[in-house]
Motif scaffolding. Structure first.
Motif, PDB file in Angstrom:
ATOM      1  N   SER A   1      -9.255  11.206  -1.221  1.00 28.80           N
ATOM      2  CA  SER A   1      -9.245  11.901   0.064  1.00 28.80           C
ATOM      3  C   SER A   1      -8.424  11.092   1.056  1.00 28.80           C
ATOM      4  CB  SER A   1     -10.668  12.075   0.595  1.00 28.80           C
ATOM      5  OG  SER A   1     -11.445  12.859  -0.289  1.00 28.80           O
ATOM      6  N   ILE A   2      -7.793  11.797   1.977  1.00 25.09           N
ATOM      7  CA  ILE A   2      -6.973  11.130   2.990  1.00 25.09           C
ATOM      8  C   ILE A   2      -7.582  11.350   4.366  1.00 25.09           C
ATOM      9  CG2 ILE A   2      -4.706  10.988   4.091  1.00 25.09           C
ATOM     10  CD1 ILE A   2      -3.439  11.708   1.500  1.00 25.09           C
TER      11      ILE A   2
ATOM     12  N   LYS B   1       3.908   3.319   1.088  1.00 22.80           N
ATOM     13  CA  LYS B   1       3.768   2.302   0.044  1.00 22.80           C
ATOM     14  C   LYS B   1       2.330   2.231  -0.470  1.00 22.80           C
ATOM     15  CE  LYS B   1       7.590  -0.565   1.719  1.00 22.80           C
ATOM     16  NZ  LYS B   1       8.037  -1.881   2.219  1.00 22.80           N
ATOM     17  N   MET B   2       1.380   2.359   0.452  1.00 23.04           N
ATOM     18  CA  MET B   2      -0.034   2.315   0.048  1.00 23.04           C
ATOM     19  C   MET B   2      -0.380   3.489  -0.861  1.00 23.04           C
ATOM     20  SD  MET B   2      -3.183   3.914   0.931  1.00 23.04           S
ATOM     21  CE  MET B   2      -3.021   4.477   2.620  1.00 23.04           C
ATOM     22  N   VAL B   3       0.028   4.705  -0.472  1.00 21.01           N
ATOM     23  CA  VAL B   3      -0.288   5.883  -1.285  1.00 21.01           C
ATOM     24  C   VAL B   3       0.396   5.790  -2.643  1.00 21.01           C
ATOM     25  CG1 VAL B   3      -0.154   8.393  -1.433  1.00 21.01           C
ATOM     26  CG2 VAL B   3      -0.676   7.314   0.757  1.00 21.01           C
TER      27      VAL B   3
ATOM     28  N   LEU C   1     -10.934   6.727  -0.674  1.00 24.32           N
ATOM     29  CA  LEU C   1     -10.506   7.197   0.646  1.00 24.32           C
ATOM     30  C   LEU C   1      -9.261   6.426   1.069  1.00 24.32           C
ATOM     31  CD1 LEU C   1     -11.047   8.955   3.166  1.00 24.32           C
ATOM     32  CD2 LEU C   1     -12.386   7.039   4.083  1.00 24.32           C
ATOM     33  N   LEU C   2      -8.194   7.155   1.395  1.00 25.44           N
ATOM     34  CA  LEU C   2      -6.965   6.557   1.900  1.00 25.44           C
ATOM     35  C   LEU C   2      -6.930   6.722   3.421  1.00 25.44           C
ATOM     36  CD1 LEU C   2      -4.390   8.048  -0.659  1.00 25.44           C
ATOM     37  CD2 LEU C   2      -5.960   6.132  -0.951  1.00 25.44           C
TER      38      LEU C   2
ATOM     39  N   TYR D   1     -14.143   3.338  -2.712  1.00 25.23           N
ATOM     40  CA  TYR D   1     -12.987   2.503  -2.371  1.00 25.23           C
ATOM     41  C   TYR D   1     -12.363   3.018  -1.076  1.00 25.23           C
ATOM     42  CZ  TYR D   1     -13.244   0.797  -7.185  1.00 25.23           C
ATOM     43  OH  TYR D   1     -13.672   0.241  -8.366  1.00 25.23           O
ATOM     44  N   ILE D   2     -12.035   2.091  -0.188  1.00 28.45           N
ATOM     45  CA  ILE D   2     -11.320   2.401   1.047  1.00 28.45           C
ATOM     46  C   ILE D   2      -9.973   1.685   0.956  1.00 28.45           C
ATOM     47  CG2 ILE D   2     -11.380   2.442   3.561  1.00 28.45           C
ATOM     48  CD1 ILE D   2     -13.859   3.745   2.291  1.00 28.45           C
ATOM     49  N   CYS D   3      -8.881   2.441   1.060  1.00 30.60           N
ATOM     50  CA  CYS D   3      -7.549   1.857   0.897  1.00 30.60           C
ATOM     51  C   CYS D   3      -6.734   2.027   2.173  1.00 30.60           C
ATOM     52  CB  CYS D   3      -6.807   2.535  -0.253  1.00 30.60           C
ATOM     53  SG  CYS D   3      -7.667   2.451  -1.834  1.00 30.60           S
ATOM     54  N   CYS D   4      -6.022   0.966   2.557  1.00 28.53           N
ATOM     55  CA  CYS D   4      -5.142   1.086   3.716  1.00 28.53           C
ATOM     56  C   CYS D   4      -3.955   0.147   3.558  1.00 28.53           C
ATOM     57  CB  CYS D   4      -5.891   0.789   5.015  1.00 28.53           C
ATOM     58  SG  CYS D   4      -6.275  -0.940   5.285  1.00 28.53           S
ATOM     59  N   SER D   5      -2.896   0.455   4.279  1.00 34.95           N
ATOM     60  CA  SER D   5      -1.744  -0.441   4.306  1.00 34.95           C
ATOM     61  C   SER D   5      -2.070  -1.639   5.195  1.00 34.95           C
ATOM     62  CB  SER D   5      -0.514   0.299   4.827  1.00 34.95           C
ATOM     63  OG  SER D   5      -0.774   0.837   6.107  1.00 34.95           O
ATOM     64  N   VAL D   6      -1.306  -2.710   5.023  1.00 34.33           N
ATOM     65  CA  VAL D   6      -1.563  -3.942   5.781  1.00 34.33           C
ATOM     66  C   VAL D   6      -0.261  -4.447   6.381  1.00 34.33           C
ATOM     67  CG1 VAL D   6      -2.473  -6.290   5.694  1.00 34.33           C
ATOM     68  CG2 VAL D   6      -3.441  -4.539   4.197  1.00 34.33           C
TER      69      VAL D   6
END
Length: 298
Positions: free
Chosen positions: A16-17, A248-250, A269-270, A160-165
């Protein structure tokens, strides 16, 4: 902000975004979160000027310029690269910031490295008065406080929670507000492991990991594979991704799903942190290099 897309994969994995990019038309995503409490503090201190730092296509510079105008502040941008002073009209980000009333001081890359030095800052105060300082990228304790509000109770369902840095501020806030059963995965847009130390300054928990395989050569670097991915993602899902951070993260998350890095039944979760304003400038650079452009209309 509700999730606006859920994609199902084999092994019952769902992605999910969270559309943080839709929070505000000009101060979107993590920039809105980072500036929220900084602006309140500036008002509390009765400061009328915001001063900050950034590069040629900085999302942060654009956001501070607009937020400052919207909230009655004078804004000063210290811009990395003195050669840019004669090229404002060619740069969509700087032109936007100028149109919002931001005043610029262009400095050499060598001089820019001194941006945290006392002498450098004292000299700026002698020029611009007693300003409220917002660091490059916006990361400070007030920014972390704002980023801790990205996750809400409805997000407790995710594993999972994903994000760019970039500077580490956004992920630090997410780490602090994530629940014990959740793992936070950060995808740096820059080369190197130094971000771990930056994150540890602000992050209180240990439920996180940096995935350093998807920087595409470093900050601001992209290639035809990433361009094709972002274009295809937009065509299929009608969600624009910026090429510096979220794209890049996706890409990284999708690649890790394809290579079985996530357990079956994972709920991922993105966090879409915005940055769409930079696409126009990136396309100008790609055209000069005779590379394919980002076919995204926003």
């Amino acid at each position: 902000m509700n999730q606006h897309l859920t994609i199902s994969f084999p092994n019952s994995i769902t992605v999910s975004i969270k559309r943080e990019d839709l929070i505000h038309p000009f101060v979107s995503g993590n920039k809105f979160r980072k500036l929220k409490y900084n602006l309140l503090q500036a008002k509390k201190e009765h400061k009328d000027t915001l001063l900050t730092f950034g590069g040629a296509y900085s999302n942060h510079i654009a956001a501070v310029a607009y937020a400052g105008q919207e909230n009655g502040f004078r804004t000063i941008g210290i811009i990395r690269g003195d050669e840019l002073e004669s090229k404002i009209a060619e740069n969509p980000t700087l032109q936007f910031a100028k149109n919002c009333g931001m005043e610029f001081k262009f400095v050499s890359r060598e001089e820019y490295r001194n941006k945290q030095e006392t002498l450098f800052l004292e000299n700026l105060k002698s020029i611009y008065g007693n300003f409220f300082l917002i660091p490059e990228g916006g990361t400070n304790e007030l920014a972390i406080k704002g980023c801790q509000e990205i996750l809400t109770p409805v997000d407790s369902q995710f594993d999972y929670i994903c994000c760019s840095v970039g500077t580490g501020g956004t992920i630090s806030g997410i780490i602090n507000s994530a629940l014990p059963h959740q793992k936070v995965l950060g995808f740096p847009a820059l080369k190197g492991d130094f971000l771990k130390d930056e994150i540890r300054i602000f992050a209180q928990n240990k439920n996180w990991e940096l995935i350093t395989d998807y920087h595409f050569g470093g900050y601001g670097k992209i290639n035809e594979e990433l361009i094709a991915f972002i274009n295809q993602f937009y065509q299929e899902n009608k969600i624009p991704l910026d090429p510096i951070y979220t794209g890049k993260m996706v890409f990284g998350v999708m690649d890790r799903i394809a290579t079985n890095h996530f357990p079956s039944h994972s709920k991922i979760l993105l966090i879409h942190t915005g940055g769409i304003q930079g696409i126009q400038g990136m396309n100008l650079k790609l055209k000069k290099k005779k590379l394919p452009t980002l076919d995204i209309h926003v």
